[in-house]
Design a protein around this motif. Structure first.
Motif, PDB file in Angstrom:
ATOM      1  N   GLN A 114       0.841  -1.193   0.000  1.00  0.00           N
ATOM      2  CA  GLN A 114       0.000   0.000   0.000  1.00  0.00           C
ATOM      3  C   GLN A 114       0.877   1.243   0.000  1.00  0.00           C
ATOM      4  OE1 GLN A 114      -3.417   0.420   0.097  1.00  0.00           O
ATOM      5  NE2 GLN A 114      -3.709  -1.775  -0.288  1.00  0.00           N
ATOM      6  N   ASN A 115       0.827   1.985  -1.080  1.00  0.00           N
ATOM      7  CA  ASN A 115       1.751   3.103  -1.205  1.00  0.00           C
ATOM      8  C   ASN A 115       1.156   4.480  -0.933  1.00  0.00           C
ATOM      9  OD1 ASN A 115       4.404   2.130  -1.844  1.00  0.00           O
ATOM     10  ND2 ASN A 115       3.445   1.214  -3.655  1.00  0.00           N
ATOM     11  N   HIS A 116      -0.154   4.545  -0.743  1.00  0.00           N
ATOM     12  CA  HIS A 116      -0.771   5.854  -0.524  1.00  0.00           C
ATOM     13  C   HIS A 116      -0.776   6.175   0.956  1.00  0.00           C
ATOM     14  CE1 HIS A 116      -1.888   5.292  -4.616  1.00  0.00           C
ATOM     15  NE2 HIS A 116      -2.539   6.433  -4.661  1.00  0.00           N
ATOM     16  N   GLU A 117      -0.027   7.188   1.309  1.00  0.00           N
ATOM     17  CA  GLU A 117       0.097   7.379   2.739  1.00  0.00           C
ATOM     18  C   GLU A 117      -0.778   8.484   3.312  1.00  0.00           C
ATOM     19  OE1 GLU A 117       3.672   8.897   4.470  1.00  0.00           O
ATOM     20  OE2 GLU A 117       4.450   9.552   2.549  1.00  0.00           O
ATOM     21  N   LEU A 118      -1.468   9.210   2.464  1.00  0.00           N
ATOM     22  CA  LEU A 118      -2.193  10.352   3.022  1.00  0.00           C
ATOM     23  C   LEU A 118      -3.328   9.943   3.957  1.00  0.00           C
ATOM     24  CD1 LEU A 118      -2.038  12.907   0.141  1.00  0.00           C
ATOM     25  CD2 LEU A 118      -0.972  13.025   2.380  1.00  0.00           C
ATOM     26  N   VAL A 152      -2.622  -0.542  16.715  1.00  0.00           N
ATOM     27  CA  VAL A 152      -1.975  -0.391  15.414  1.00  0.00           C
ATOM     28  C   VAL A 152      -3.056  -0.029  14.408  1.00  0.00           C
ATOM     29  CG1 VAL A 152      -0.843  -1.601  13.535  1.00  0.00           C
ATOM     30  CG2 VAL A 152      -0.075  -1.957  15.878  1.00  0.00           C
ATOM     31  N   ALA A 153      -2.920   1.120  13.782  1.00  0.00           N
ATOM     32  CA  ALA A 153      -3.915   1.558  12.816  1.00  0.00           C
ATOM     33  C   ALA A 153      -3.347   1.459  11.409  1.00  0.00           C
ATOM     34  CB  ALA A 153      -4.346   2.991  13.105  1.00  0.00           C
ATOM     35  N   LEU A 154      -4.067   0.778  10.546  1.00  0.00           N
ATOM     36  CA  LEU A 154      -3.617   0.616   9.162  1.00  0.00           C
ATOM     37  C   LEU A 154      -4.563   1.343   8.214  1.00  0.00           C
ATOM     38  CD1 LEU A 154      -2.868  -3.214   9.253  1.00  0.00           C
ATOM     39  CD2 LEU A 154      -1.275  -1.330   9.618  1.00  0.00           C
ATOM     40  N   SER A 155      -3.989   1.937   7.205  1.00  0.00           N
ATOM     41  CA  SER A 155      -4.820   2.585   6.198  1.00  0.00           C
ATOM     42  C   SER A 155      -4.651   1.862   4.874  1.00  0.00           C
ATOM     43  CB  SER A 155      -4.404   4.051   6.060  1.00  0.00           C
ATOM     44  OG  SER A 155      -4.986   4.604   4.906  1.00  0.00           O
ATOM     45  N   THR A 172      -6.862  -2.694  -4.212  1.00  0.00           N
ATOM     46  CA  THR A 172      -7.951  -3.285  -3.446  1.00  0.00           C
ATOM     47  C   THR A 172      -8.047  -4.788  -3.663  1.00  0.00           C
ATOM     48  OG1 THR A 172      -9.385  -2.725  -5.281  1.00  0.00           O
ATOM     49  CG2 THR A 172      -9.362  -1.210  -3.423  1.00  0.00           C
ATOM     50  N   ASP A 173      -7.108  -5.341  -4.398  1.00  0.00           N
ATOM     51  CA  ASP A 173      -7.204  -6.777  -4.692  1.00  0.00           C
ATOM     52  C   ASP A 173      -5.868  -7.468  -4.477  1.00  0.00           C
ATOM     53  OD1 ASP A 173      -5.821  -5.534  -6.619  1.00  0.00           O
ATOM     54  OD2 ASP A 173      -6.850  -6.472  -8.313  1.00  0.00           O
ATOM     55  N   ASP A 174      -5.177  -7.047  -3.433  1.00  0.00           N
ATOM     56  CA  ASP A 174      -3.873  -7.626  -3.153  1.00  0.00           C
ATOM     57  C   ASP A 174      -4.054  -8.926  -2.377  1.00  0.00           C
ATOM     58  OD1 ASP A 174      -1.368  -8.285  -2.401  1.00  0.00           O
ATOM     59  OD2 ASP A 174      -0.895  -6.386  -1.405  1.00  0.00           O
ATOM     60  N   SER A 175      -3.732 -10.029  -3.039  1.00  0.00           N
ATOM     61  CA  SER A 175      -3.991 -11.323  -2.397  1.00  0.00           C
ATOM     62  C   SER A 175      -3.041 -11.564  -1.236  1.00  0.00           C
ATOM     63  CB  SER A 175      -3.861 -12.448  -3.423  1.00  0.00           C
ATOM     64  OG  SER A 175      -2.555 -12.412  -3.973  1.00  0.00           O
ATOM     65  N   VAL A 183      -8.494  -0.788  11.048  1.00  0.00           N
ATOM     66  CA  VAL A 183      -8.234  -0.627   9.626  1.00  0.00           C
ATOM     67  C   VAL A 183      -9.240   0.345   9.041  1.00  0.00           C
ATOM     68  CG1 VAL A 183      -7.496  -1.965   7.642  1.00  0.00           C
ATOM     69  CG2 VAL A 183      -8.063  -3.124   9.752  1.00  0.00           C
ATOM     70  N   GLY A 184      -8.763   1.175   8.157  1.00  0.00           N
ATOM     71  CA  GLY A 184      -9.669   2.105   7.508  1.00  0.00           C
ATOM     72  C   GLY A 184      -9.107   2.486   6.160  1.00  0.00           C
ATOM     73  N   GLY A 185      -9.716   3.476   5.537  1.00  0.00           N
ATOM     74  CA  GLY A 185      -9.258   3.913   4.215  1.00  0.00           C
ATOM     75  C   GLY A 185     -10.240   3.480   3.143  1.00  0.00           C
ATOM     76  N   SER A 186     -10.195   4.194   2.036  1.00  0.00           N
ATOM     77  CA  SER A 186     -11.218   3.969   1.021  1.00  0.00           C
ATOM     78  C   SER A 186     -11.126   2.588   0.396  1.00  0.00           C
ATOM     79  CB  SER A 186     -11.104   5.040  -0.065  1.00  0.00           C
ATOM     80  OG  SER A 186      -9.849   4.911  -0.704  1.00  0.00           O
ATOM     81  N   GLY A 187      -9.973   1.944   0.464  1.00  0.00           N
ATOM     82  CA  GLY A 187      -9.846   0.631  -0.146  1.00  0.00           C
ATOM     83  C   GLY A 187     -10.065  -0.518   0.814  1.00  0.00           C
ATOM     84  N   ALA A 188     -10.387  -0.188   2.054  1.00  0.00           N
ATOM     85  CA  ALA A 188     -10.415  -1.232   3.074  1.00  0.00           C
ATOM     86  C   ALA A 188     -11.603  -2.167   2.941  1.00  0.00           C
ATOM     87  CB  ALA A 188     -10.405  -0.596   4.468  1.00  0.00           C
ATOM     88  N   SER A 189     -12.695  -1.652   2.398  1.00  0.00           N
ATOM     89  CA  SER A 189     -13.906  -2.471   2.392  1.00  0.00           C
ATOM     90  C   SER A 189     -13.712  -3.786   1.647  1.00  0.00           C
ATOM     91  CB  SER A 189     -15.065  -1.677   1.783  1.00  0.00           C
ATOM     92  OG  SER A 189     -14.699  -1.233   0.485  1.00  0.00           O
TER      93      SER A 189
END
Lengths: 319, 319
Positions: free
Chosen positions: B205-209, B249-252, B257-260, B281-287
């Motif tokens: 996951q490279n988007h850190e914002l 530990v919070a992950l974004s 969205t399809d990283d196996s 866990v959160g972030g727009s791709g988390a769902s």
DNA sequence: GTGATATAGACAACAGTTGGACAGCTGTTG
DNA sequence: CAACAGCTGTCCAACTGTTGTCTATATCAC
């Protein structure tokens, strides 16, 4: 863990050890004489030469002393025991004893460097930032970059390669250094008549700290800096240069050093840029592409020193 | 419980004990002289050295005293008795009351947002930063994040996808937003007793914002924040969490969205973390990874609102 | 020759120890 | 209720132990 010959070989004269540990040469000798903390190899003439293991041991001792241990009591401990102790103190310490407070008196770059390294190892962002901030106050920006931040980056890089540092530590340090460099850059001119430099990293290049060093330096020399970060396609760099009316486009190249697409990117950049705009290239990985630079008339500037000279000559506005 | 030699060995000079217990050196000596609370070993020179057991005992005594016990009465108690006493007092202790975050008068977020967008399009870093800084002054941090920065990120993202914005613009905005968010986070607590949260982005996951938004939010709510940035292996995250004594530990997660590999990474993380440490866990791709979260008992928090509520409930510390 | 490094010893700064004093509390007593 | 005594944390002065740095002088390496 087996010892590679590299690690036991006595390769480092005293000044290197001073640089890497932040301990004074006097102190190294005092510790050796009083507590036999290390037994460096001696050259025929009596000069000391330390191995990597010695250096490592000294760093651990220094950290332990910093944490409040008495050198006389820990001098005899093995590397393993020291590592355990240091780790324990990092974890158990209720409040981090304010490292910076004691160091205010000292202005030696090595001290800042070693404090910064320790803070990095301890994952202590606050201490790291404080250290760098202090260094920034005490040293000139040029010295800060040359003698603290650059060596810090280099050391972190090599520790990381040697597996002695986790990516977490590296990320944390990147984080903080980014902030500090941003802070330096920020102070720069907003004078619209100042010459403008666009700083970025070409496609495929993900290490942006070198570029940040360039940005900070240029800003120090009175340039208007447009910092765009890492991994940008030539076309976009060129478009931005036009839009911001940049006089110079500075690229930083670190890794990879064998990207076959890079010369092509440079060529595209050159073509897309207005004729008057100069290109400079630097960074530890730049030397691999020298011929490509010649092909587009880009100025190859290894090291911040050359960059400074070039900036000064190309537009003599010292700050 | 058998005693390891490590625990009975007198290894700690007063300074360390002061650090670890929070008691003053004077008080340590007073307690020793008056009530014989501990009998530290003496060095040939008369210096005191305390064992782990001593330190532990002193900690317990200190907690009991802080809870209202008289030192003279508890000085003679055994470790077991002290532990029982402290536990009892803790349970009786009064809960701290949660204070709701105060809402500052809201300005006009839309105006800031549109100004920010214009500055982004014009590649005007200075204007963008000024806008955000003004917004930060005028709005509460929560509103700034919810109504300016988040939408700004979202809009930039979609414009970029639509090809209406060049990567340069996006980089520049990232740059500036990073600085502003860092500035918000920075103001946070240094209180070592505050609960700690580690913020990062897992491998791949490279988007850190998104992670930076989390960091800024947590810092607003009184948490000690260890921000580590993007793309970190589980093992390293776990190690850092241990070293920094993180409670959460919070992950974004944004993209891909399809990283196996991601569920596996989560599993490794869960295993490597100490039992008490929560994962969010959160972030727009988390769902996309919901089932993986359930598998490791991670808290799924889409949106900053949920995050805030969770932070508040999980540790009601007023700011 | 010059700049870095070596040794030995001196030294000053600092940390730690002791015994005693003291001030703010608490609970007891007259 | 006021006086008192005990408890408790802190502070001080005088002293010792520990530790980092400095000086003087010699030697080494380039």
């Amino acid at each position: 863990m087996s010892l590679s010959p590299r690690e036991v070989e006595p390769r480092h004269p005293v000044r290197i050890v001073v640089q890497r540990t932040g301990l004074s040469a006097d102190l190294l000798r005092a510790w050796e004489k009083r507590y036999q903390v290390v037994k460096p190899h001696r050259s025929p003439g009596g000069q000391r030469y330390y191995s990597d293991i010695d250096v490592n041991r000294l760093r651990l001792l220094q950290r332990a002393v910093r944490a409040g241990r008495a050198i006389s009591r820990i001098a005899g401990l093995s590397i393993d025991e020291l590592e355990r102790l240091v780790r324990e103190d990092d974890e158990q310490g209720i409040q981090r004893e304010a490292t910076p407070a004691t160091d205010v008196a000292a202005g030696a770059p090595e001290l800042f460097l070693s404090n910064a390294l320790i803070a990095t190892e301890q994952l202590d962002a606050r201490a790291l930032e404080n250290t760098l901030r202090q260094a920034a106050m005490r040293l000139s920006a040029d010295h800060l970059l040359d003698e603290v931040i650059s060596p810090l980056l280099f050391t972190i890089g090599s520790l990381w390669h040697a597996g002695r540092l986790r990516p977490t530590n590296e990320h944390l340090a990147t984080q903080v250094i980014r902030r500090v460099l941003g802070w330096i850059t920020e102070v720069g001119t907003s004078d619209p008549r100042a010459p403008a430099i666009l700083v970025a990293t070409p496609s495929g290049q993900n290490h942006e700290l070198g570029a940040m060093l360039v940005a900070a330096t240029a800003s120090q020399y009175g340039w208007r800096v447009l910092y765009l970060g890492a991994n940008l396609p030539s076309d976009d760099i060129a478009a931005a240069a036009v839009q911001a009316r940049a006089d110079v486009v500075a690229l930083s190249i670190v890794f990879p050093t064998d990207d076959s697409a890079l010369p092509g990117e440079l060529l595209r950049l050159k073509k897309a840029l207005p004729p008057g705009v100069a290109i400079t290239v630097g960074g530890s990985g730049a030397s691999s592409y020298k011929s490509a630079f010649e092909a587009v008339g880009a100025q190859y500037l290894p090291g911040l020193g050359q960059l400074r000279r070039w900036l000064r000559n190309s537009h003599p506005t010292p700050v």
